[in-house]
Structures are given as structure tokens and as C-alpha cells.
Design an enzyme around this catalytic site. Sequence first.
Site, mmCIF file in Angstrom:
data_model
loop_
_atom_site.group_PDB
_atom_site.id
_atom_site.type_symbol
_atom_site.label_atom_id
_atom_site.label_comp_id
_atom_site.label_asym_id
_atom_site.label_seq_id
_atom_site.Cartn_x
_atom_site.Cartn_y
_atom_site.Cartn_z
ATOM 1 N N ASP A 67 0.844 -1.210 0.000
ATOM 2 C CA ASP A 67 0.000 0.000 0.000
ATOM 3 C C ASP A 67 0.873 1.252 0.000
ATOM 4 O O ASP A 67 2.109 1.158 0.029
ATOM 5 C CB ASP A 67 -0.970 -0.008 1.196
ATOM 6 C CG ASP A 67 -0.263 -0.216 2.526
ATOM 7 O OD1 ASP A 67 0.947 0.079 2.629
ATOM 8 O OD2 ASP A 67 -0.923 -0.687 3.481
ATOM 9 N N ASN A 136 -8.531 -2.367 13.541
ATOM 10 C CA ASN A 136 -9.913 -2.488 13.055
ATOM 11 C C ASN A 136 -10.084 -3.664 12.089
ATOM 12 O O ASN A 136 -11.119 -3.795 11.442
ATOM 13 C CB ASN A 136 -10.346 -1.177 12.374
ATOM 14 C CG ASN A 136 -9.531 -0.858 11.132
ATOM 15 O OD1 ASN A 136 -8.624 -1.611 10.772
ATOM 16 N ND2 ASN A 136 -9.830 0.245 10.475
ATOM 17 N N HIS A 138 -8.223 -4.243 9.386
ATOM 18 C CA HIS A 138 -7.815 -4.003 7.997
ATOM 19 C C HIS A 138 -6.553 -4.781 7.642
ATOM 20 O O HIS A 138 -5.758 -5.149 8.507
ATOM 21 C CB HIS A 138 -7.657 -2.506 7.695
ATOM 22 C CG HIS A 138 -6.446 -1.852 8.276
ATOM 23 N ND1 HIS A 138 -6.349 -0.489 8.457
ATOM 24 C CD2 HIS A 138 -5.260 -2.360 8.729
ATOM 25 C CE1 HIS A 138 -5.164 -0.200 8.964
ATOM 26 N NE2 HIS A 138 -4.485 -1.304 9.153
ATOM 27 N N GLU A 143 -10.149 -1.305 4.416
ATOM 28 C CA GLU A 143 -10.793 -0.928 5.664
ATOM 29 C C GLU A 143 -12.145 -1.646 5.814
ATOM 30 O O GLU A 143 -12.688 -2.160 4.825
ATOM 31 C CB GLU A 143 -11.024 0.596 5.670
ATOM 32 C CG GLU A 143 -9.733 1.424 5.572
ATOM 33 C CD GLU A 143 -8.985 1.555 6.902
ATOM 34 O OE1 GLU A 143 -8.938 0.576 7.672
ATOM 35 O OE2 GLU A 143 -8.432 2.629 7.156
HETATM 36 P P1 PGA Z 1 1.312 -2.393 12.813
HETATM 37 O O1 PGA Z 1 0.252 -2.055 11.692
HETATM 38 O O2 PGA Z 1 2.120 -3.539 12.303
HETATM 39 O O3 PGA Z 1 2.114 -1.125 12.929
HETATM 40 O O4 PGA Z 1 0.554 -2.733 14.045
HETATM 41 C C1 PGA Z 1 -0.529 -3.049 11.152
HETATM 42 C C2 PGA Z 1 -1.547 -2.451 10.225
HETATM 43 O O5 PGA Z 1 -2.161 -1.418 10.568
HETATM 44 O O6 PGA Z 1 -1.763 -3.011 9.155
#
Ligand code: PGA
Length: 242
Positions: A67, A136, A138, A143
Site C-alpha cells: 500500500d 480495526n 484491515h 478498511e
Molecule cells: P502495525 O500495523 O504492524 O504497525 O501494528 C498493522 C496495520 O495497521 O496493518
Amino acid sequence: MKQQIFNDYETLSSAAADLVLETVKQNPGAVLCFATGNTPAGTYRLLAEKARAQAADFGQCFCFGLDEWLGVPPEKNGTCHQILHEQVFKPLGIQSSQVHLFDGMTTDIPAECKKMNEMIRQKGGIDLALVGIGLNGHIGFNEPGVSFALEAHAQELHDSTLASGQHYFSEPTPISRGLTLGLAQLMKARITLLLASGSGKAPIIEKALEGPVTSEVPASLLQQHERALVMMDKAAAAHLTK
Ligand code: PGA
């Protein structure tokens, strides 16, 4: 979907690094997809160390970025470009000709997404996608509420993503939207490796792994991916019952 639970973040990261290395040893031309975030950073650190120690050759693989923030210049600390170059491509000696990332500064989003989709098809699909999970549910910027049928697309970011996203930048950075590979592409990956670490992820890991498959928890779709592998530490797995 398979699950593996590790004692701690370090052993989880080591196992994930081994899987990436093994994939490339077995198939030097492997097509890889990498996420950024706090979770995979340990994997990338150990991958670089192990690759050096084992003289692993990443010279023929091809890498996609999962992304990118829209409207943030690529050289800025905290972009997928900058993080993957620092943590993955530079340490592994992967050249820019072996990499395709979203251009977050694009003025033509449909063309940017089309280019990503075509590149992935041209490379024969993704062999190993390494992803994290948001609080959440995602994956990338898919999302809650996202269509499972989408390939690369632009996405308005949820408040929790905006809040956690800000921590990746060294200075306050306006973000509101992102480009992401779609769940349809991750479901086609030969292995989709999801990493989760820490007690903060325990509630969403329980929903994603043991709750219903629903677009409200995008990562729950991986329950239907035969070759999805969830590697987590004990803290992230603490709410699992099965
Ligand atoms: P993180 O992020 O590895 O920093 O917890 C994961 C994400 O939001 O996809």
C-alpha cells in the site's frame, strides 16, 4: 488458513524471516509482496541478518508494496517507499528494477491501480504476501466494509488507521487516503502470511480468526484462503479459544 503461535515477538519474527528466505531459496524468481508497520519490522531486521549470514540471493525475485499513503512524497520518512527501501530492499540488495510500488503522488488513481494490477498479472501473481492486521481488522488499506472483490484501489482511511498511521511519520503529516492492493489479490497469493504481535491485537485477532467472515473485519476473509498462515505471538493469540 493455518495458525502458528510463538512465545514472543522475536521468535515470531524469526519464523517469518525464515519463511521468506525459504520461499526465495526454493524459487529464486519468487514474487513477493511486503507490508510496512511495526509488526513486520522485526522480520525485516532478521531477514537481512539471516540473508547475509546465509549468502541468500534476492537478485531474481520481484517485490510489490502492499500500500501507500496518497499525497505523501515517497522520500518522506513513513511512506511505504521509504520504509521498504530502508528495511528490505537496501539490506537485501534488491534493485529498483525488481520493485513495483504504488506512486502515492499520482494524479491519475485509476491508471496507477491499473498499472499495479497489470504488473501483478504479468509477473504471474504473488507467491508470498507478508501483511499485518490493523486494530480495526484491515489488511493494507482494505478498511472495514471493503468489497472482497476489489483489486488495487484507493481508500478513505478510517480514524483508527489515521491515528496509528501518524506514528510512522517523524513529523505531523496530513493523510486521509491510501492506495492498496485489494483482498482479491491477497486471496490469490500462493501464501498470504499475516503477522500479529502484542496484546493490543488480541481482540481483533479473535474476531478475524474465530468470528464470522465479514467485510466489517476484512482480515476474516483469510479464513477462506487455504494457504493463509497467521503467525502470532502468545499475547496476540490470548483471546483465541479454538
Ligand atoms: P502495525 O500495523 O504492524 O504497525 O501494528 C498493522 C496495520 O495497521 O496493518
